[in-house]
Enzyme design. Structure first.
Site, short mmCIF file in Angstrom:
data_model
loop_
_atom_site.label_atom_id
_atom_site.label_comp_id
_atom_site.label_asym_id
_atom_site.label_seq_id
_atom_site.Cartn_x
_atom_site.Cartn_y
_atom_site.Cartn_z
N ASP A 17 0.83 -1.21 0.00
CA ASP A 17 0.00 0.00 0.00
C ASP A 17 0.87 1.25 0.00
O ASP A 17 2.00 1.23 0.49
CB ASP A 17 -0.93 -0.02 1.23
CG ASP A 17 -2.07 0.97 1.09
OD1 ASP A 17 -2.40 1.37 -0.05
OD2 ASP A 17 -2.65 1.34 2.13
N HIS A 34 2.15 3.08 -8.96
CA HIS A 34 1.96 1.64 -9.22
C HIS A 34 3.14 1.09 -10.03
O HIS A 34 3.66 0.02 -9.76
CB HIS A 34 0.65 1.38 -9.96
CG HIS A 34 -0.58 1.82 -9.20
ND1 HIS A 34 -0.74 1.56 -7.87
CD2 HIS A 34 -1.68 2.50 -9.58
CE1 HIS A 34 -1.91 2.07 -7.46
NE2 HIS A 34 -2.50 2.64 -8.48
N LEU A 128 10.40 -20.88 -4.75
CA LEU A 128 9.53 -19.93 -4.04
C LEU A 128 8.14 -20.02 -4.64
O LEU A 128 7.98 -19.97 -5.86
CB LEU A 128 10.07 -18.49 -4.20
CG LEU A 128 9.14 -17.37 -3.70
CD1 LEU A 128 9.07 -17.37 -2.16
CD2 LEU A 128 9.60 -16.00 -4.19
C1 IPE Z 1 -5.49 -2.79 -0.02
O1 IPE Z 1 -5.14 -1.46 -0.22
C2 IPE Z 1 -5.47 -3.55 -1.30
C3 IPE Z 1 -4.20 -3.64 -1.99
C4 IPE Z 1 -3.04 -3.21 -1.59
C5 IPE Z 1 -4.27 -4.32 -3.25
P1 IPE Z 1 -6.23 -0.30 -0.33
O2 IPE Z 1 -5.48 0.97 -0.45
O3 IPE Z 1 -7.21 -0.60 -1.39
O4 IPE Z 1 -6.96 -0.40 1.11
P2 IPE Z 1 -7.90 0.62 1.85
O5 IPE Z 1 -8.98 0.99 0.89
O6 IPE Z 1 -7.07 1.82 2.20
O7 IPE Z 1 -8.38 -0.11 3.06
C1 IPE Z 2 -1.81 0.13 -3.29
O1 IPE Z 2 -1.51 1.50 -3.33
C2 IPE Z 2 -2.00 -0.45 -4.67
C3 IPE Z 2 -3.37 -0.87 -4.98
C4 IPE Z 2 -4.37 -0.87 -4.15
C5 IPE Z 2 -3.60 -1.36 -6.32
P1 IPE Z 2 -2.65 2.57 -3.30
O2 IPE Z 2 -3.04 2.89 -4.72
O3 IPE Z 2 -3.79 2.14 -2.44
O4 IPE Z 2 -1.89 3.81 -2.66
P2 IPE Z 2 -2.50 4.89 -1.66
O5 IPE Z 2 -3.06 4.14 -0.49
O6 IPE Z 2 -3.56 5.63 -2.41
O7 IPE Z 2 -1.33 5.74 -1.31
MG MG Z 3 -4.14 2.42 -0.44
#
Ligand code: IPE
Ligand code: IPE
Ligand code: MG
Length: 246
Positions: A17, A34, A128
Site C-alpha cells: 500500500d 503503481h 519460491l
Molecule cells: C489494499 O489497499 C489492497 C491492496 C493493496 C491491493 P487499499 O489501499 O485498497 O486499502 P484501503 O482501501 O485503504 O483499506
Molecule cells: C496500493 O496502493 C495499490 C493498490 C491498491 C492497487 P494505493 O493505490 O492504495 O496507494 P494509496 O493508499 O492511495 O497511497
Molecule cells: Mg491504499
C-alpha cells in the site's frame, strides 16, 4: 518447536500500500506509483529467494478496488499484463512457482489467458511459491470455500456434521501452503482491508509507514527481524512455550 520465532517465516503475506501517496508526494499521477511499485516487487521476490522463504503472497488488487476511477483500474490491468509478459520468464528461470488467487473471471479474457499460461509454465518450480492476490477478498475466499463444501453435501459425498475448520481451511485459496507467519502492510494504515481473513488468524502483524515504492530488500529484512523477536504462543502461556522449546 522453538519458543521464539527465531527461524525465518515460511510464508510472508504483504499488503503493498501507499503507491498513490508516493506519486502524489512527487506531483506525479497515481499510476506512476503503481509502476514504481513493480521494482519493489522485484526486490522483495529476489530477497525471498535469497533467504529461502517458501511462500510470498502479495495483495495486488482487492475485490473493493473496482470502486476506483475507471482510468486507474484500466491502467492497473495493463500493468498486470505487461508485468506478466516481462517477468514470467525470469521468474521461471529462478525457480518461482507463480499463482494468481482471487475471482479471476472478472478480468479481461486476455489477462486470464496469460495467467493460465504463466501458471502452467511455472507449476513444477519449487524454490519460491509466489502468489498474487488479484480481485481477491478474504470474505470471497471463505464464501467460495463454503460453496465447495455445500456442493459436496448436495452431491451426498459429505455430511453436514463432518464440516469442521480443517475441511473449510482445505477449500480456501492457498490451502496447500502453510498459513502466513508474517503479515506486512506498508503505507502506514493499520488494517487488513479484506486480505486473507481466515489464514491470518495467528499471523504476526507488522505495519510500516514506508510507502510501497520505497520498500526494498532491507525493509523486508527489518520486518523479518521484528518477526524473529516475537514469541508465538497460539493460546498457551509463555512458560509453556519456553518449556516446550527446552
Ligand atoms: C489494499 O489497499 C489492497 C491492496 C493493496 C491491493 P487499499 O489501499 O485498497 O486499502 P484501503 O482501501 O485503504 O483499506
Ligand atoms: C496500493 O496502493 C495499490 C493498490 C491498491 C492497487 P494505493 O493505490 O492504495 O496507494 P494509496 O493508499 O492511495 O497511497
Ligand atoms: Mg491504499
Amino acid at each position: 518447536m522453538s519458543s521464539h520465532a527465531d527461524k525465518l517465516p515460511r510464508h510472508i503475506a504483504i499488503i503493498m500500500d501507499g503507491n498513490g501517496r508516493w506519486a502524489r508526494q512527487r506531483l506525479l499521477p497515481r499510476f506512476a506509483g503503481h509502476q514504481s511499485g513493480m521494482e519493489s516487487v522485484r526486490q522483495v521476490v529476489k530477497k525471498c529467494i535469497e533467504d529461502g522463504i517458501e511462500a510470498l503472497t502479495l495483495f495486488a488488487f482487492s475485490s473493493e478496488n473496482w470502486r476506483r476511477p475507471a482510468e486507474e483500474v484500466g491502467l492497473l490491468m495493463k500493468l498486470f499484463m505487461t508485468a506478466l509478459d516481462r517477468e514470467v520468464k525470469k521468474l521461471h528461470k529462478n525457480g518461482v512457482r507463480l499463482r494468481v488467487v482471487g475471482d479471476l473471471a472478472a478480468f479481461p479474457e486476455e489477462l486470464q489467458q496469460r495467467i493460465v499460461n504463466a501458471e502452467a509454465l511455472t507449476r513444477d518450480n519449487e524454490r519460491l511459491a509466489l502468489n498474487i492476490a488479484a480481485n481477491y477478498g478474504g470474505r470471497w475466499d471463505i464464501v467460495q470455500a463454503c460453496q465447495q463444501l455445500a456442493l459436496r453435501v448436495k452431491l451426498g459425498s459429505l455430511q453436514v456434521e463432518e464440516i469442521n475448520s480443517d475441511l473449510l481451511a482445505a477449500a480456501l485459496s492457498l490451502a496447500d501452503l502453510p498459513e502466513p507467519d508474517l503479515f506486512i502492510r506498508t503505507g502506514g494504515e493499520e488494517r487488513i482491508s479484506n486480505f486473507l481473513l481466515w489464514q491470518l488468524a495467528y499471523t504476526e502483524l507488522y505495519f510500516t509507514k514506508e510507502l510501497w515504492p520505497e520498500f526494498n530488500g532491507e525493509s523486508l529484512q527489518r520486518a523479518v527481524a521484528s518477526y524473529s523477536q516475537r514469541q508465538r504462543r497460539f493460546g498457551r502461556t509463555s512458560e509453556q512455550v519456553e518449556e516446550a522449546a527446552g
